[in-house]
Design a protein around this motif. Structure first.
Motif, PDB file in Angstrom:
ATOM      1  N   PHE A  91       4.208  -6.711  -5.740  1.00  0.00           N
ATOM      2  CA  PHE A  91       4.381  -7.901  -4.930  1.00  0.00           C
ATOM      3  C   PHE A  91       4.703  -7.533  -3.481  1.00  0.00           C
ATOM      4  O   PHE A  91       4.280  -8.202  -2.540  1.00  0.00           O
ATOM      5  CB  PHE A  91       5.473  -8.792  -5.513  1.00  0.00           C
ATOM      6  N   ALA A  92       5.458  -6.454  -3.295  1.00  0.00           N
ATOM      7  CA  ALA A  92       5.762  -6.002  -1.939  1.00  0.00           C
ATOM      8  C   ALA A  92       4.480  -5.608  -1.208  1.00  0.00           C
ATOM      9  O   ALA A  92       4.297  -5.935  -0.029  1.00  0.00           O
ATOM     10  CB  ALA A  92       6.733  -4.831  -1.970  1.00  0.00           C
ATOM     11  N   LEU A  93       3.571  -4.924  -1.883  1.00  0.00           N
ATOM     12  CA  LEU A  93       2.321  -4.512  -1.247  1.00  0.00           C
ATOM     13  C   LEU A  93       1.360  -5.686  -1.096  1.00  0.00           C
ATOM     14  O   LEU A  93       0.520  -5.686  -0.195  1.00  0.00           O
ATOM     15  CB  LEU A  93       1.669  -3.378  -2.036  1.00  0.00           C
ATOM     16  N   LEU A  94       1.482  -6.696  -1.964  1.00  0.00           N
ATOM     17  CA  LEU A  94       0.732  -7.937  -1.760  1.00  0.00           C
ATOM     18  C   LEU A  94       1.127  -8.553  -0.418  1.00  0.00           C
ATOM     19  O   LEU A  94       0.277  -9.021   0.349  1.00  0.00           O
ATOM     20  CB  LEU A  94       1.019  -8.903  -2.904  1.00  0.00           C
ATOM     21  N   GLY A  95       2.418  -8.531  -0.111  1.00  0.00           N
ATOM     22  CA  GLY A  95       2.881  -9.039   1.174  1.00  0.00           C
ATOM     23  C   GLY A  95       2.499  -8.156   2.346  1.00  0.00           C
ATOM     24  O   GLY A  95       2.481  -8.613   3.489  1.00  0.00           O
ATOM     25  N   PRO A 115      -0.484   3.997  -2.712  1.00  0.00           N
ATOM     26  CA  PRO A 115       0.342   2.783  -2.737  1.00  0.00           C
ATOM     27  C   PRO A 115       1.837   3.028  -2.930  1.00  0.00           C
ATOM     28  O   PRO A 115       2.656   2.428  -2.233  1.00  0.00           O
ATOM     29  CB  PRO A 115      -0.255   1.981  -3.899  1.00  0.00           C
ATOM     30  N   ARG A 116       2.213   3.917  -3.868  1.00  0.00           N
ATOM     31  CA  ARG A 116       3.641   4.110  -4.126  1.00  0.00           C
ATOM     32  C   ARG A 116       4.314   4.827  -2.947  1.00  0.00           C
ATOM     33  O   ARG A 116       5.477   4.557  -2.626  1.00  0.00           O
ATOM     34  CB  ARG A 116       3.848   4.880  -5.427  1.00  0.00           C
ATOM     35  N   LEU A 117       3.559   5.714  -2.285  1.00  0.00           N
ATOM     36  CA  LEU A 117       4.097   6.364  -1.096  1.00  0.00           C
ATOM     37  C   LEU A 117       4.267   5.345   0.019  1.00  0.00           C
ATOM     38  O   LEU A 117       5.291   5.345   0.718  1.00  0.00           O
ATOM     39  CB  LEU A 117       3.168   7.495  -0.651  1.00  0.00           C
ATOM     40  N   TYR A 118       3.277   4.454   0.189  1.00  0.00           N
ATOM     41  CA  TYR A 118       3.395   3.420   1.217  1.00  0.00           C
ATOM     42  C   TYR A 118       4.611   2.547   0.945  1.00  0.00           C
ATOM     43  O   TYR A 118       5.362   2.207   1.871  1.00  0.00           O
ATOM     44  CB  TYR A 118       2.131   2.557   1.260  1.00  0.00           C
ATOM     45  N   TYR A 119       4.829   2.201  -0.319  1.00  0.00           N
ATOM     46  CA  TYR A 119       5.972   1.365  -0.671  1.00  0.00           C
ATOM     47  C   TYR A 119       7.280   2.050  -0.267  1.00  0.00           C
ATOM     48  O   TYR A 119       8.177   1.416   0.310  1.00  0.00           O
ATOM     49  CB  TYR A 119       5.961   1.080  -2.173  1.00  0.00           C
ATOM     50  N   TYR A 169      -8.275  -6.899   6.299  1.00  0.00           N
ATOM     51  CA  TYR A 169      -7.504  -6.042   5.403  1.00  0.00           C
ATOM     52  C   TYR A 169      -7.008  -6.811   4.186  1.00  0.00           C
ATOM     53  O   TYR A 169      -6.912  -6.243   3.087  1.00  0.00           O
ATOM     54  CB  TYR A 169      -6.342  -5.400   6.162  1.00  0.00           C
ATOM     55  N   SER A 170      -6.714  -8.093   4.350  1.00  0.00           N
ATOM     56  CA  SER A 170      -6.309  -8.915   3.215  1.00  0.00           C
ATOM     57  C   SER A 170      -7.443  -9.028   2.197  1.00  0.00           C
ATOM     58  O   SER A 170      -7.242  -8.858   0.993  1.00  0.00           O
ATOM     59  CB  SER A 170      -5.894 -10.309   3.699  1.00  0.00           C
ATOM     60  N   ALA A 171      -8.649  -9.306   2.685  1.00  0.00           N
ATOM     61  CA  ALA A 171      -9.803  -9.396   1.788  1.00  0.00           C
ATOM     62  C   ALA A 171     -10.039  -8.063   1.078  1.00  0.00           C
ATOM     63  O   ALA A 171     -10.335  -8.020  -0.122  1.00  0.00           O
ATOM     64  CB  ALA A 171     -11.045  -9.808   2.574  1.00  0.00           C
ATOM     65  N   ARG A 172      -9.876  -6.957   1.816  1.00  0.00           N
ATOM     66  CA  ARG A 172     -10.086  -5.627   1.220  1.00  0.00           C
ATOM     67  C   ARG A 172      -9.056  -5.361   0.131  1.00  0.00           C
ATOM     68  O   ARG A 172      -9.368  -4.721  -0.881  1.00  0.00           O
ATOM     69  CB  ARG A 172     -10.002  -4.550   2.304  1.00  0.00           C
ATOM     70  N   TRP A 173      -7.807  -5.822   0.333  1.00  0.00           N
ATOM     71  CA  TRP A 173      -6.769  -5.613  -0.675  1.00  0.00           C
ATOM     72  C   TRP A 173      -7.207  -6.205  -2.012  1.00  0.00           C
ATOM     73  O   TRP A 173      -7.084  -5.558  -3.064  1.00  0.00           O
ATOM     74  CB  TRP A 173      -5.468  -6.256  -0.199  1.00  0.00           C
ATOM     75  N   TYR A 174      -7.704  -7.414  -1.978  1.00  0.00           N
ATOM     76  CA  TYR A 174      -8.135  -8.061  -3.217  1.00  0.00           C
ATOM     77  C   TYR A 174      -9.393  -7.408  -3.790  1.00  0.00           C
ATOM     78  O   TYR A 174      -9.559  -7.325  -5.010  1.00  0.00           O
ATOM     79  CB  TYR A 174      -8.380  -9.550  -2.979  1.00  0.00           C
ATOM     80  N   GLU A 175     -10.277  -6.939  -2.929  1.00  0.00           N
ATOM     81  CA  GLU A 175     -11.481  -6.265  -3.419  1.00  0.00           C
ATOM     82  C   GLU A 175     -11.138  -4.944  -4.090  1.00  0.00           C
ATOM     83  O   GLU A 175     -11.909  -4.438  -4.905  1.00  0.00           O
ATOM     84  CB  GLU A 175     -12.460  -6.048  -2.259  1.00  0.00           C
ATOM     85  N   ASN A 176      -9.975  -4.374  -3.758  1.00  0.00           N
ATOM     86  CA  ASN A 176      -9.505  -3.121  -4.353  1.00  0.00           C
ATOM     87  C   ASN A 176      -8.276  -3.352  -5.228  1.00  0.00           C
ATOM     88  O   ASN A 176      -7.393  -2.493  -5.323  1.00  0.00           O
ATOM     89  CB  ASN A 176      -9.174  -2.118  -3.240  1.00  0.00           C
ATOM     90  N   LEU A 177      -8.232  -4.500  -5.880  1.00  0.00           N
ATOM     91  CA  LEU A 177      -7.058  -4.876  -6.674  1.00  0.00           C
ATOM     92  C   LEU A 177      -6.636  -3.820  -7.701  1.00  0.00           C
ATOM     93  O   LEU A 177      -5.436  -3.585  -7.869  1.00  0.00           O
ATOM     94  CB  LEU A 177      -7.323  -6.214  -7.375  1.00  0.00           C
ATOM     95  N   PRO A 178      -7.574  -3.144  -8.405  1.00  0.00           N
ATOM     96  CA  PRO A 178      -7.129  -2.149  -9.395  1.00  0.00           C
ATOM     97  C   PRO A 178      -6.247  -1.052  -8.803  1.00  0.00           C
ATOM     98  O   PRO A 178      -5.459  -0.431  -9.534  1.00  0.00           O
ATOM     99  CB  PRO A 178      -8.455  -1.569  -9.918  1.00  0.00           C
ATOM    100  N   ARG A 179      -6.325  -0.832  -7.503  1.00  0.00           N
ATOM    101  CA  ARG A 179      -5.486   0.179  -6.845  1.00  0.00           C
ATOM    102  C   ARG A 179      -4.005  -0.203  -6.880  1.00  0.00           C
ATOM    103  O   ARG A 179      -3.140   0.667  -6.815  1.00  0.00           O
ATOM    104  CB  ARG A 179      -5.967   0.342  -5.396  1.00  0.00           C
ATOM    105  N   TYR A 180      -3.717  -1.509  -6.985  1.00  0.00           N
ATOM    106  CA  TYR A 180      -2.341  -1.989  -6.856  1.00  0.00           C
ATOM    107  C   TYR A 180      -1.794  -2.675  -8.110  1.00  0.00           C
ATOM    108  O   TYR A 180      -0.577  -2.746  -8.289  1.00  0.00           O
ATOM    109  CB  TYR A 180      -2.259  -2.994  -5.690  1.00  0.00           C
ATOM    110  N   ILE A 181      -2.667  -3.178  -8.964  1.00  0.00           N
ATOM    111  CA  ILE A 181      -2.233  -4.092 -10.011  1.00  0.00           C
ATOM    112  C   ILE A 181      -1.369  -3.415 -11.072  1.00  0.00           C
ATOM    113  O   ILE A 181      -0.565  -4.066 -11.741  1.00  0.00           O
ATOM    114  CB  ILE A 181      -3.451  -4.786 -10.673  1.00  0.00           C
ATOM    115  N   GLY A 182      -1.480  -2.095 -11.225  1.00  0.00           N
ATOM    116  CA  GLY A 182      -0.698  -1.402 -12.240  1.00  0.00           C
ATOM    117  C   GLY A 182       0.676  -0.968 -11.783  1.00  0.00           C
ATOM    118  O   GLY A 182       1.439  -0.394 -12.579  1.00  0.00           O
ATOM    119  N   LEU A 183       1.040  -1.247 -10.541  1.00  0.00           N
ATOM    120  CA  LEU A 183       2.357  -0.871 -10.035  1.00  0.00           C
ATOM    121  C   LEU A 183       3.446  -1.716 -10.689  1.00  0.00           C
ATOM    122  O   LEU A 183       3.177  -2.806 -11.192  1.00  0.00           O
ATOM    123  CB  LEU A 183       2.403  -1.084  -8.520  1.00  0.00           C
ATOM    124  N   PRO A 184       4.688  -1.238 -10.689  1.00  0.00           N
ATOM    125  CA  PRO A 184       5.793  -2.097 -11.149  1.00  0.00           C
ATOM    126  C   PRO A 184       5.789  -3.405 -10.369  1.00  0.00           C
ATOM    127  O   PRO A 184       5.411  -3.432  -9.187  1.00  0.00           O
ATOM    128  CB  PRO A 184       7.037  -1.250 -10.831  1.00  0.00           C
TER     129      PRO A 184
END
Length: 406
Positions: free
Chosen positions: A350-354, A366-370, A330-345
């Protein structure tokens, strides 16, 4: 009973196993065979966490004290996204130079009577005469490859490209740096290992890699470009390729996730990366290799046949690896799908990076998960629901892909 053991590969796993076996019975005849000259290892530093250090102290306090003494530690994580930066306090992490770690383990092994034979390559068709042969020769294990059909070896290449580098910049925290280019995002993970410098792993999607010309650049050109892209986080410090004396230049790779259907064949057993790999983004490779050595030494200590001992070792380590391998995927997948998260505040990103190890995160906006994750911090019922949903998703994924295990 005197047992003759041959370890093929002088990395952390093979050296630590030899230490543990000698501590269990000084009469054991143990030789570690390493094809490279002593002191010519690749890489810069490795990371580990408090749990491993505690286990090292349990198994061999002498080498554990030396490892702890020569390690640096940090508690903060820092994420740089363009010109924004966020710092969070986290669990205590440790870094140690790979050269220093191997020096410590080699010295300890020699002091216990282990023979270390460097520049001694073992060929797969002529294994040493021994009661037990341990293949600790890494992901490209020649010993395992010779019997790949028996072991059921499978290798799956990841999507992104990465390169393992060093820098004289000493990071005071585990550092993530994300830089946007006209060809997409490129990012680096940096962590200190001593006063002399840090490890710096750079990763990007394949279209960014080719768009920036990194597929065509030689090592010097590539390092110059990366230094410009990460100039702010590096603070003017250079990036360096592989240390002199090891051979080939640093090269871009795609991560190879390696699994095996079985880990032993007669008196031959796989250890560490020869048996399994986990994506580098969770920083667990060396920890898992050392834990393999602990489990194998413990299994061999019990009164049982060699085959029973090897079966117990494999059974215990497979069970222990399952959650780590899931987190790595799942960590590798997060980076492979970086555009899904990179535009967040920044705080949310950073919270979703963790939270990138979560099996639930890819399936929730992502924002709902946060918001759910923040609320779960205040609600035991929400925490249970979050864990239950994540576990169900993980089991479903495992059922659909049963080969995704060590």
């Amino acid at each position: 009973m005197n047992v003759k053991v041959a370890c093929v590969g002088g990395g952390p796993a093979g050296l630590y196993l030899s230490i543990l076996l000698k501590r269990q019975d000084p009469s054991h005849d143990i030789t570690v065979h390493e094809r490279s000259p002593e002191g010519s290892t690749y890489g810069w530093g490795v990371t580990y966490w408090r749990g491993l250090l505690d286990r090292l102290h349990e198994h061999d306090p002498h080498s554990a004290r030396a490892v702890e003494e020569h390690s640096v530690r940090w508690r903060d994580g820092v994420a740089h996204v363009g010109d924004r930066a966020v710092r969070h306090r986290g669990d205590e992490g440790f870094g140690i130079g790979r050269h220093r770690l191997l020096e410590i383990l080699a010295a300890r092994a020699r002091s216990l009577g282990v023979r270390l034979e460097h520049e001694h390559e073992i060929t797969a068709d002529r294994l040493p005469e021994a009661d037990l042969v341990v293949a600790a020769d890494g992901v490209g294990s020649a010993v395992r490859t010779r019997h790949a059909g028996h072991f059921g070896t499978e290798v799956r290449a990841g999507r992104n490209h990465y390169i393992w580098l060093g820098t004289t910049k000493v990071f005071d925290a585990f550092t993530f740096a994300f830089t946007e280019t006209e060809h997409g995002w490129i990012w680096a993970y940096g962590y200190g290992y001593g006063p002399e410098g840090s490890t710096c792993v750079v990763e990007c999607a394949p279209e960014t890699w080719t768009g920036l010309g990194l597929d065509r650049a030689d090592e010097a050109e590539g390092l110059t470009l990366l230094e410009k892209l990460f100039t702010d986080v590096l603070g003017g410090h250079p990036l360096t390729g592989r240390r002199s004396g090891y051979g080939a230049n640093a090269s871009w790779l795609t991560f190879r996730t390696l699994t095996n259907r079985t880990w032993s064949r007669d008196n031959l057993v796989l250890l560490g990366d020869a048996a399994h790999t986990t994506h580098y983004s969770i920083g667990a490779g060396t920890t898992l290799a050392l834990e393999d050595a602990m489990a194998l030494a413990t299994a061999l200590r019990e009164p049982a046949t060699l085959q029973d001992a090897l079966a117990r070792y494999e059974r215990e380590r497979r069970a222990a690896l399952l959650p780590v391998q899931s987190a790595a995927r799942y960590s590798a997948r997060w980076y492979e799908n970086l555009p899904r998260y990179i535009g967040l505040p920044p705080q949310e990103m950073f919270a979703l990076l963790g939270q990138r190890h979560s099996p639930l995160l890819p399936y929730v906006p992502p924002r709902l998960y946060y918001r759910i994750d923040r609320a779960a911090g205040q609600s035991q019922a929400l925490r249970r629901l979050k864990r239950t949903l994540g576990s169900r998703i993980a089991r479903t994924v495992q059922a659909r892909n049963p080969t995704a295990r060590g």
